[in-house]
Motif scaffolding. Structure first.
Motif, PDB file in Angstrom:
ATOM      1  N   TRP A  26       0.837  -1.188   0.000  1.00 20.39           N
ATOM      2  CA  TRP A  26       0.000   0.000   0.000  1.00 20.39           C
ATOM      3  C   TRP A  26       0.875   1.242   0.000  1.00 20.39           C
ATOM      4  O   TRP A  26       2.017   1.239   0.466  1.00 20.39           O
ATOM      5  N   PHE A  27       0.318   2.346  -0.499  1.00 17.79           N
ATOM      6  CA  PHE A  27       0.909   3.693  -0.473  1.00 17.79           C
ATOM      7  C   PHE A  27       2.096   3.837  -1.430  1.00 17.79           C
ATOM      8  O   PHE A  27       2.239   4.873  -2.061  1.00 17.79           O
ATOM      9  N   ASN A  28       2.959   2.824  -1.520  1.00 20.24           N
ATOM     10  CA  ASN A  28       4.123   2.928  -2.404  1.00 20.24           C
ATOM     11  C   ASN A  28       4.340   1.589  -3.094  1.00 20.24           C
ATOM     12  O   ASN A  28       5.339   0.903  -2.850  1.00 20.24           O
ATOM     13  N   PRO A  29       3.419   1.197  -3.970  1.00 24.67           N
ATOM     14  CA  PRO A  29       3.521  -0.132  -4.580  1.00 24.67           C
ATOM     15  C   PRO A  29       4.743  -0.288  -5.467  1.00 24.67           C
ATOM     16  O   PRO A  29       5.222  -1.407  -5.684  1.00 24.67           O
ATOM     17  N   GLY A  30       5.267   0.823  -6.013  1.00 23.47           N
ATOM     18  CA  GLY A  30       6.453   0.737  -6.852  1.00 23.47           C
ATOM     19  C   GLY A  30       7.744   0.677  -6.075  1.00 23.47           C
ATOM     20  O   GLY A  30       8.816   0.557  -6.671  1.00 23.47           O
ATOM     21  N   ARG A  31       7.678   0.759  -4.753  1.00 22.26           N
ATOM     22  CA  ARG A  31       8.846   0.714  -3.859  1.00 22.26           C
ATOM     23  C   ARG A  31       9.907   1.752  -4.271  1.00 22.26           C
ATOM     24  O   ARG A  31      11.092   1.475  -4.310  1.00 22.26           O
ATOM     25  N   LYS A  32       9.449   2.957  -4.556  1.00 24.08           N
ATOM     26  CA  LYS A  32      10.368   4.044  -4.872  1.00 24.08           C
ATOM     27  C   LYS A  32      10.963   4.577  -3.573  1.00 24.08           C
ATOM     28  O   LYS A  32      10.245   5.120  -2.736  1.00 24.08           O
ATOM     29  N   GLU A  33      12.256   4.396  -3.413  1.00 24.50           N
ATOM     30  CA  GLU A  33      12.893   4.848  -2.183  1.00 24.50           C
ATOM     31  C   GLU A  33      12.915   6.365  -2.075  1.00 24.50           C
ATOM     32  O   GLU A  33      12.889   6.913  -0.980  1.00 24.50           O
ATOM     33  N   SER A  34      12.964   7.044  -3.208  1.00 26.71           N
ATOM     34  CA  SER A  34      12.947   8.505  -3.173  1.00 26.71           C
ATOM     35  C   SER A  34      11.658   9.034  -2.574  1.00 26.71           C
ATOM     36  O   SER A  34      11.633  10.106  -1.966  1.00 26.71           O
ATOM     37  N   LEU A  35      10.581   8.282  -2.709  1.00 22.89           N
ATOM     38  CA  LEU A  35       9.304   8.700  -2.141  1.00 22.89           C
ATOM     39  C   LEU A  35       9.327   8.658  -0.620  1.00 22.89           C
ATOM     40  O   LEU A  35       8.527   9.321   0.045  1.00 22.89           O
ATOM     41  N   TYR A  36      10.236   7.887  -0.067  1.00 19.03           N
ATOM     42  CA  TYR A  36      10.394   7.792   1.384  1.00 19.03           C
ATOM     43  C   TYR A  36      11.524   8.686   1.890  1.00 19.03           C
ATOM     44  O   TYR A  36      11.401   9.329   2.929  1.00 19.03           O
ATOM     45  N   ILE A  37      12.620   8.744   1.135  1.00 15.40           N
ATOM     46  CA  ILE A  37      13.809   9.475   1.591  1.00 15.40           C
ATOM     47  C   ILE A  37      13.648  10.982   1.430  1.00 15.40           C
ATOM     48  O   ILE A  37      13.909  11.760   2.355  1.00 15.40           O
ATOM     49  N   VAL A  38      13.228  11.437   0.250  1.00 17.52           N
ATOM     50  CA  VAL A  38      13.226  12.873  -0.049  1.00 17.52           C
ATOM     51  C   VAL A  38      12.317  13.665   0.885  1.00 17.52           C
ATOM     52  O   VAL A  38      12.728  14.723   1.375  1.00 17.52           O
ATOM     53  N   PRO A  39      11.075  13.231   1.171  1.00 10.13           N
ATOM     54  CA  PRO A  39      10.295  13.997   2.152  1.00 10.13           C
ATOM     55  C   PRO A  39      10.953  14.073   3.521  1.00 10.13           C
ATOM     56  O   PRO A  39      10.768  15.056   4.246  1.00 10.13           O
ATOM     57  N   GLY A  40      11.734  13.054   3.894  1.00 10.34           N
ATOM     58  CA  GLY A  40      12.474  13.127   5.149  1.00 10.34           C
ATOM     59  C   GLY A  40      13.611  14.121   5.086  1.00 10.34           C
ATOM     60  O   GLY A  40      13.946  14.771   6.085  1.00 10.34           O
ATOM     61  N   VAL A  41      14.205  14.278   3.881  1.00  8.11           N
ATOM     62  CA  VAL A  41      15.287  15.259   3.723  1.00  8.11           C
ATOM     63  C   VAL A  41      14.759  16.669   3.942  1.00  8.11           C
ATOM     64  O   VAL A  41      15.496  17.546   4.408  1.00  8.11           O
ATOM     65  N   TYR A  42      13.483  16.906   3.607  1.00  9.19           N
ATOM     66  CA  TYR A  42      12.902  18.230   3.854  1.00  9.19           C
ATOM     67  C   TYR A  42      13.123  18.656   5.304  1.00  9.19           C
ATOM     68  O   TYR A  42      13.503  19.801   5.579  1.00  9.19           O
ATOM     69  N   ALA A  43      12.848  17.737   6.215  1.00  8.02           N
ATOM     70  CA  ALA A  43      12.953  18.074   7.633  1.00  8.02           C
ATOM     71  C   ALA A  43      14.384  18.401   8.026  1.00  8.02           C
ATOM     72  O   ALA A  43      14.629  19.339   8.794  1.00  8.02           O
ATOM     73  N   VAL A  44      15.339  17.638   7.511  1.00  7.53           N
ATOM     74  CA  VAL A  44      16.746  17.888   7.850  1.00  7.53           C
ATOM     75  C   VAL A  44      17.192  19.243   7.321  1.00  7.53           C
ATOM     76  O   VAL A  44      17.823  20.038   8.023  1.00  7.53           O
ATOM     77  N   ILE A  45      16.843  19.543   6.082  1.00  6.01           N
ATOM     78  CA  ILE A  45      17.270  20.807   5.467  1.00  6.01           C
ATOM     79  C   ILE A  45      16.621  21.998   6.162  1.00  6.01           C
ATOM     80  O   ILE A  45      17.295  22.974   6.521  1.00  6.01           O
ATOM     81  N   LEU A  46      15.312  21.934   6.351  1.00  5.14           N
ATOM     82  CA  LEU A  46      14.596  23.077   6.924  1.00  5.14           C
ATOM     83  C   LEU A  46      14.819  23.213   8.417  1.00  5.14           C
ATOM     84  O   LEU A  46      14.413  24.224   9.004  1.00  5.14           O
TER      85      LEU A  46
END
Length: 379
Positions: free
Chosen positions: A172-192
């Protein structure tokens, strides 16, 4: 209100004249987004695998091809075809030596009677050696080889008995198992969390180093007005950084929102307020820019990277370090960003995280205000 806006305009004017601050505000966040977005990968791929085939039969070769068809393994030193035979280079005859020398992370040894015993419906033992230096990687290798073996037997019609319970798994939510879909939104928090707080802390400390803070103390400007004026300026800069990384993520990784964006926009504004307040707290507490940078790096970057759930689940953080994660704003913002891009539950799923951002922002501002007011009274 007029004093706050005047202080804000002064800070923005000083910021525009400082090229180093401009680079720190926009170039470094973009570079961090690119590096973290492309480098951090949690799924193991291209694992070097050593194969020693003593059977050298069509069935054993088919099994070997199935292992490499998973796109998770690769033959060591690109001996893709020579691995199918037992006439290999002598230095690669010993699978244990290949693992000891770091040439392979795993080895599969196929016995001479592999195909004969399978066709006779007799149990066949394979020797599988796995480098257990990295425990997580070893577990992944073990599970992958086991799953591939079971699939190979079923696909070849060699399974002697079928399981009575078969689990049909759906992602569910990420059937293509795109790691960028999990990693990049987390990078937002680190950068900001890092760059707005770092800019704010350095700007606050610069007032002390140049002595201009004394003029502020001598004026009728209150501690609240000073903090709000500086905070408003760097909040606007933080909003520009947030827009930059959001647009670049959409262009580079084609990230799209999974839910209406109101929770993300509001929480981003609150998170930037928390980041700026954290920078102000560091700025009023230390006396030079080196100390400010070190404090933001230690208390900000490390906690946002390791204790926020960005890479490691919070449930894996041992006690009592797990208690610190409760007061790290990046933890709650990561939950919101990943919900906005992946899960898509909206306000029902993130309301608690938004509330925690408000509470933590108020606590940070109140702490900075108390320290600065004490400094004004002492001077």
């Amino acid at each position: 209100m007029k004093r706050i806006l005047s202080q804000c305009r002064k800070e923005l004017a000083q910021f525009r004249r400082d090229r180093l601050s401009l680079a720190l505000a926009f170039l470094l966040p973009f570079m961090t987004l690119i590096i973290f977005g492309f480098v951090i990968r949690l799924e193991s791929k291209n694992i070097p695998l050593f194969i020693q085939d003593f059977d050298n039969s069509p069935l054993s070769r088919s099994y070997i091809e199935r292992l490499f068809a998973t796109n998770q393994f690769e033959p060591i030193h690109n001996f893709k075809f020579s691995l199918f035979t037992s006439n290999q280079n002598p230095e690669f005859q010993n699978p244990q030596a290949a693992i000891d020398q770091g040439l392979a992370k795993a080895a599969v040894v196929i016995p001479p009677d592999f195909s004969r015993r399978i066709k006779s419906e007799l149990p066949t033992d394979l020797q599988i050696l796995v480098d257990g230096t990295d425990v997580n990687n070893a577990r992944i290798i073990k599970n992958s080889i086991q799953a591939t073996t079971i699939f190979f037997l079923r696909d070849s019609g060699l399974q002697s008995s079928f399981d009575k319970v078969i689990a049909h798994i759906r992602l569910w939510f990420n059937p293509g198992r795109k790691e960028s879909l999990y990693i990049v939104p987390g990078v937002y928090a680190v950068i900001l969390w890092i760059y707005p707080s770092l800019l704010t802390a350095v700007a606050m400390v610069r007032e002390k180093e140049k002595g201009t803070i004394l003029q502020v103390y001598a004026s009728s400007l209150s501690a609240e007005e000073l903090l709000l004026g500086k905070g408003l300026a760097y909040l606007l800069i933080g909003i520009s950084e947030a827009l930059l990384i959001t647009v670049m993520s959409a262009i580079i990784w084609q990230l799209t929102f999974a839910v209406e964006v109101t929770p993300l926009f509001i929480s981003t504004l609150l998170f930037l307020v928390d980041s700026v307040m954290f920078g102000l707290l560091i700025g009023v507490r230390v006396n030079n820019q080196n100390s400010a940078v070190q404090a933001v790096a230690l208390l900000g970057f490390l906690t946002a990277l390791l204790l926020s759930g960005f890479i490691y689940p919070i449930s894996n953080i041992p006690f009592p370090l797990s208690l610190f994660s409760a007061v790290i704003p990046a933890r709650y913002y990561i939950e919101i960003t990943r919900d906005a891009y992946v899960r898509g539950t909206g306000w029902p799923g993130v309301w608690f995280s938004v509330m925690m951002l408000i509470i933590l922002g108020f606590l940070l501002f109140n702490a900075a205000r108390r320290i600065l007011r004490r400094m004004q009274l002492s001077d």
